[in-house]
Design an enzyme around this catalytic site. Sequence first.
Site, PDB file in Angstrom:
ATOM      1  N   HIS A  33       0.921  -1.223   0.057  1.00  0.00           N
ATOM      2  CA  HIS A  33       0.040  -0.189   0.009  1.00  0.00           C
ATOM      3  C   HIS A  33       0.808   1.153   0.036  1.00  0.00           C
ATOM      4  O   HIS A  33       1.601   1.438   0.887  1.00  0.00           O
ATOM      5  CB  HIS A  33      -1.023  -0.082   1.280  1.00  0.00           C
ATOM      6  N   ASP A  35       0.985   5.439   0.020  1.00  0.00           N
ATOM      7  CA  ASP A  35      -0.024   6.461   0.337  1.00  0.00           C
ATOM      8  C   ASP A  35       0.582   7.702  -0.493  1.00  0.00           C
ATOM      9  O   ASP A  35       1.523   7.963   0.090  1.00  0.00           O
ATOM     10  CB  ASP A  35       0.183   6.596   1.836  1.00  0.00           C
ATOM     11  N   MET A  37       0.352  11.710  -0.754  1.00  0.00           N
ATOM     12  CA  MET A  37      -0.334  12.977  -0.107  1.00  0.00           C
ATOM     13  C   MET A  37       0.286  13.963  -0.961  1.00  0.00           C
ATOM     14  O   MET A  37       1.518  14.109  -0.928  1.00  0.00           O
ATOM     15  CB  MET A  37      -0.256  12.984   1.151  1.00  0.00           C
ATOM     16  N   HIS A  66      -2.792   4.451  -3.373  1.00  0.00           N
ATOM     17  CA  HIS A  66      -3.851   5.378  -2.843  1.00  0.00           C
ATOM     18  C   HIS A  66      -3.610   6.923  -2.772  1.00  0.00           C
ATOM     19  O   HIS A  66      -2.894   7.448  -2.175  1.00  0.00           O
ATOM     20  CB  HIS A  66      -4.037   4.800  -1.184  1.00  0.00           C
ATOM     21  N   MET A  68      -4.028  10.404  -2.302  1.00  0.00           N
ATOM     22  CA  MET A  68      -4.959  11.604  -1.400  1.00  0.00           C
ATOM     23  C   MET A  68      -4.571  12.722  -1.968  1.00  0.00           C
ATOM     24  O   MET A  68      -3.532  13.479  -1.195  1.00  0.00           O
ATOM     25  CB  MET A  68      -4.515  11.272   0.089  1.00  0.00           C
ATOM     26  N   MET A 137     -12.118   4.544   4.326  1.00  0.00           N
ATOM     27  CA  MET A 137     -11.142   5.264   5.277  1.00  0.00           C
ATOM     28  C   MET A 137     -11.616   5.054   6.794  1.00  0.00           C
ATOM     29  O   MET A 137     -12.767   5.628   6.937  1.00  0.00           O
ATOM     30  CB  MET A 137     -10.861   6.523   5.083  1.00  0.00           C
ATOM     31  N   GLY A 142      -4.351  11.156   6.153  1.00  0.00           N
ATOM     32  CA  GLY A 142      -3.213  12.131   6.144  1.00  0.00           C
ATOM     33  C   GLY A 142      -2.228  11.568   7.077  1.00  0.00           C
ATOM     34  O   GLY A 142      -0.944  12.147   6.826  1.00  0.00           O
ATOM     35  N   PHE A 143      -2.345  10.782   7.935  1.00  0.00           N
ATOM     36  CA  PHE A 143      -1.384  10.288   8.766  1.00  0.00           C
ATOM     37  C   PHE A 143      -1.675   8.989   9.269  1.00  0.00           C
ATOM     38  O   PHE A 143      -2.622   8.418   9.291  1.00  0.00           O
ATOM     39  CB  PHE A 143      -1.473  11.129  10.151  1.00  0.00           C
ATOM     40  N   GLY A 144      -0.592   8.190   9.707  1.00  0.00           N
ATOM     41  CA  GLY A 144      -0.393   6.833  10.152  1.00  0.00           C
ATOM     42  C   GLY A 144      -0.822   6.943  11.409  1.00  0.00           C
ATOM     43  O   GLY A 144      -0.296   8.312  12.134  1.00  0.00           O
ATOM     44  N   GLY A 145      -0.916   5.903  12.087  1.00  0.00           N
ATOM     45  CA  GLY A 145      -0.919   5.712  13.568  1.00  0.00           C
ATOM     46  C   GLY A 145      -2.067   6.448  14.348  1.00  0.00           C
ATOM     47  O   GLY A 145      -2.087   6.799  15.525  1.00  0.00           O
ATOM     48  N   ASP A 175      -8.502   1.087   5.835  1.00  0.00           N
ATOM     49  CA  ASP A 175      -7.758   1.762   5.843  1.00  0.00           C
ATOM     50  C   ASP A 175      -7.349   2.595   7.011  1.00  0.00           C
ATOM     51  O   ASP A 175      -8.178   3.596   6.909  1.00  0.00           O
ATOM     52  CB  ASP A 175      -7.287   2.460   4.499  1.00  0.00           C
ATOM     53  N   GLY A 176      -6.659   2.589   8.255  1.00  0.00           N
ATOM     54  CA  GLY A 176      -6.285   3.280   9.168  1.00  0.00           C
ATOM     55  C   GLY A 176      -7.016   2.695  10.375  1.00  0.00           C
ATOM     56  O   GLY A 176      -7.960   1.999  10.494  1.00  0.00           O
ATOM     57  N   GLY A 177      -5.932   2.740  11.417  1.00  0.00           N
ATOM     58  CA  GLY A 177      -5.948   2.263  12.712  1.00  0.00           C
ATOM     59  C   GLY A 177      -6.211   0.812  12.642  1.00  0.00           C
ATOM     60  O   GLY A 177      -6.945   0.194  13.772  1.00  0.00           O
ATOM     61  N   GLY A 197      -0.334   0.031   8.788  1.00  0.00           N
ATOM     62  CA  GLY A 197       0.933   0.752   8.611  1.00  0.00           C
ATOM     63  C   GLY A 197       1.771   0.561  10.082  1.00  0.00           C
ATOM     64  O   GLY A 197       2.461  -0.268  10.304  1.00  0.00           O
TER      65      GLY A 197
HETATM   66  C1  DX5 Z   1      -3.672   7.542   6.130  1.00  0.00           C
HETATM   67  C2  DX5 Z   1      -3.137   6.433   5.233  1.00  0.00           C
HETATM   68  C3  DX5 Z   1      -3.035   5.127   5.716  1.00  0.00           C
HETATM   69  C4  DX5 Z   1      -1.982   4.962   6.722  1.00  0.00           C
HETATM   70  C5  DX5 Z   1      -2.390   4.015   7.801  1.00  0.00           C
HETATM   71  O1  DX5 Z   1      -4.132   8.615   5.561  1.00  0.00           O
HETATM   72  O2  DX5 Z   1      -4.247   6.515   3.955  1.00  0.00           O
HETATM   73  O3  DX5 Z   1      -2.713   4.000   4.711  1.00  0.00           O
HETATM   74  O4  DX5 Z   1      -0.784   4.613   6.316  1.00  0.00           O
HETATM   75  O5  DX5 Z   1      -1.532   3.699   8.746  1.00  0.00           O
HETATM   76  P1  DX5 Z   1      -2.095   3.261  10.139  1.00  0.00           P
HETATM   77  O6  DX5 Z   1      -2.264   1.634   9.832  1.00  0.00           O
HETATM   78  O7  DX5 Z   1      -1.001   3.310  11.022  1.00  0.00           O
HETATM   79  O8  DX5 Z   1      -3.296   3.600  10.590  1.00  0.00           O
HETATM   80 ZN    ZN Z   2      -3.919   4.494   2.517  1.00  0.00          ZN
END
Ligand code: DX5
Ligand code: ZN
Length: 215
Positions: A33, A35, A37, A66, A68, A137, A142-145, A175-177, A197
């Site tokens: 995957h 990302d 941005m 993906h 964004m 989503m 926008g952010f991981g974690g 995707d996300g969390g 992620g």
């Molecule tokens: C967020 C991204 C995700 C992100 C997921 O905008 O699209 O793909 O990397 O990261 P985690 O799994 O840490 O939430």
């Molecule tokens: Zn993503």
Amino acid sequence: MKKLIAPSLLSADFLQLGDAIEMVNQSEADWFHCDIMDGRFVPNISFGIPVVQAIKKQAIKPLDVHLMIVEPEKYFEAFAKAGADIITFHYEASKHIHRAVQQIKGLGLKAGVVLNPHTPVAVLEDILPELDLVLLMSVNPGFGGQQFIERTYQKIGKLKRMIEHEKLSTLIEVDGGVNTKNAHTLFDVGANVLVAGNAVFKSENPIETIHQLKQ
Ligand code: DX5
Ligand code: ZN
């Protein structure tokens, strides 16, 4: 039912990106995957076309790109040339979803639409038969974690019913969390592909975490 894992390289150590790719190659993961941005559609900038090109040289599994970004249509061809196998773009970023999907398919790739947490799955009713996948989503992009938004379970269920009602084979990606605690329930309620992620790259044993996510 398909159960796929797509580790998000956004959470990898960029100084050791080659090692991260090799780990995913060796693991039970299914897709990479990526990302993308732009600092406009989302309040963060990640990496772009040359990095995807470099990832492609070492990756032995499909690249799930993906986007964004605003005006995603302008970049489909460039990402296809860089090595994307799947392109997803945001419903919220495109005025002509049908045309955009045809463009991606015309490049020989799989096409998917992404919905932000606030966008109801109902908006996809008349485009669903054209889609190879839908990416839901489960955090704000926008952010991981970030923390998983619980409402996503209901959205997966609704989308699943729409897909079954039309007898389609559209995949549902989340995707996300995503982590080893919620993965099982996500697959249970109808997800087919889980992006992870932080859960993968910040864990002590990423290969084992990927194995657990797949259970
Ligand atoms: C967020 C991204 C995700 C992100 C997921 O905008 O699209 O793909 O990397 O990261 P985690 O799994 O840490 O939430
Ligand atoms: Zn993503």
